[in-house]
Design a protein around this motif. Structure first.
Motif, mmCIF file in Angstrom:
data_model
loop_
_atom_site.group_PDB
_atom_site.id
_atom_site.type_symbol
_atom_site.label_atom_id
_atom_site.label_comp_id
_atom_site.label_asym_id
_atom_site.label_seq_id
_atom_site.Cartn_x
_atom_site.Cartn_y
_atom_site.Cartn_z
ATOM 1 N N ALA A 75 0.826 -1.209 0.000
ATOM 2 C CA ALA A 75 0.000 0.000 0.000
ATOM 3 C C ALA A 75 0.864 1.264 0.000
ATOM 4 O O ALA A 75 0.564 2.225 -0.727
ATOM 5 C CB ALA A 75 -0.945 0.003 1.203
ATOM 6 N N ARG A 76 1.928 1.263 0.791
ATOM 7 C CA ARG A 76 2.791 2.456 0.854
ATOM 8 C C ARG A 76 3.565 2.666 -0.446
ATOM 9 O O ARG A 76 3.748 3.804 -0.886
ATOM 10 C CB ARG A 76 3.740 2.350 2.045
ATOM 11 C CG ARG A 76 3.026 2.519 3.380
ATOM 12 C CD ARG A 76 3.958 2.298 4.551
ATOM 13 N NE ARG A 76 5.046 3.248 4.592
ATOM 14 C CZ ARG A 76 5.053 4.374 5.295
ATOM 15 N NH1 ARG A 76 3.996 4.688 6.007
ATOM 16 N NH2 ARG A 76 6.104 5.170 5.286
ATOM 17 N N SER A 78 2.536 1.682 -3.415
ATOM 18 C CA SER A 78 1.524 2.149 -4.372
ATOM 19 C C SER A 78 1.225 3.628 -4.168
ATOM 20 O O SER A 78 1.128 4.394 -5.138
ATOM 21 C CB SER A 78 0.224 1.349 -4.235
ATOM 22 O OG SER A 78 0.438 0.017 -4.588
ATOM 23 N N ALA A 110 -3.576 1.613 -3.678
ATOM 24 C CA ALA A 110 -3.354 2.048 -2.293
ATOM 25 C C ALA A 110 -4.687 2.184 -1.556
ATOM 26 O O ALA A 110 -4.751 1.976 -0.344
ATOM 27 C CB ALA A 110 -2.605 3.376 -2.277
ATOM 28 N N LYS A 113 -6.369 -0.694 0.774
ATOM 29 C CA LYS A 113 -6.033 -0.819 2.186
ATOM 30 C C LYS A 113 -6.512 0.356 3.039
ATOM 31 O O LYS A 113 -6.589 0.243 4.250
ATOM 32 C CB LYS A 113 -4.511 -0.936 2.352
ATOM 33 C CG LYS A 113 -3.929 -2.197 1.814
ATOM 34 C CD LYS A 113 -4.061 -3.304 2.803
ATOM 35 C CE LYS A 113 -3.292 -4.509 2.328
ATOM 36 N NZ LYS A 113 -3.285 -5.557 3.285
ATOM 37 N N ASN A 114 -6.813 1.483 2.405
ATOM 38 C CA ASN A 114 -7.121 2.692 3.168
ATOM 39 C C ASN A 114 -8.280 3.432 2.513
ATOM 40 O O ASN A 114 -8.160 3.908 1.392
ATOM 41 C CB ASN A 114 -5.867 3.576 3.215
ATOM 42 C CG ASN A 114 -6.030 4.778 4.102
ATOM 43 O OD1 ASN A 114 -7.120 5.279 4.323
ATOM 44 N ND2 ASN A 114 -4.907 5.266 4.609
#
Length: 141
Positions: A75-76, A78, A110, A113-114
């Motif tokens: 995620a980070r 991305s 990303a 996930k968030n």
């Protein structure tokens, strides 16, 4: 890690036939010079717009990579890729409206996930649509 930077440099900056600060892209340079056809070699305080854009872009890449070094997960990475692509669109010269599209896939990845990033994805998607629509050619009836 230099792949996004080298891609933008080789595929957009050096191969672009346009030498305008912005080519219908709603980015930072539109705020500075509008949508007028202004050469990116125009000087401001003795430095060309092209050099300013490259300096801003390089600083933002450095900041993103500095923040990414602490923890690298999918995620980070991305999100970092989307920020680098967004920084290129915002600050590099010779950008077309379609170059914002490179931000969207990484933001979507990303956003899995968030949920906050997913909201940003939706906002950037609407902004991208407005930017593309602004330059969309259609016949006058």
């Amino acid at each position: 890690l230099t792949f996004p930077f080298l891609t933008y440099l080789n595929k957009i900056q050096f191969s672009s036939v346009s030498d305008y600060v912005t080519d219908h892209a709603f980015n930072f340079w539109t705020l500075v010079v509008g949508l007028d056809k202004v050469s990116d070699s125009t000087l401001f305080l003795g430095i060309s717009y092209y050099q300013y854009g490259l300096a801003f872009f390089t600083l933002l890449i450095g900041l993103v990579l500095y923040l990414l070094r602490k923890k690298m997960d999918f995620a980070r990475v991305s999100l970092a890729n989307s920020l680098i692509a967004f920084a290129a669109f915002l600050f590099l010269t010779r950008m077309h409206e379609r170059h914002l599209e490179a931000v969207l896939p990484f933001l979507l990845l990303a956003g899995v996930k968030n949920r906050n990033v997913l909201t940003v994805f939706l906002i950037v998607s609407v902004f991208h649509f407005a930017n593309i629509y602004h330059n969309w050619w259609f016949p006058r009836i």
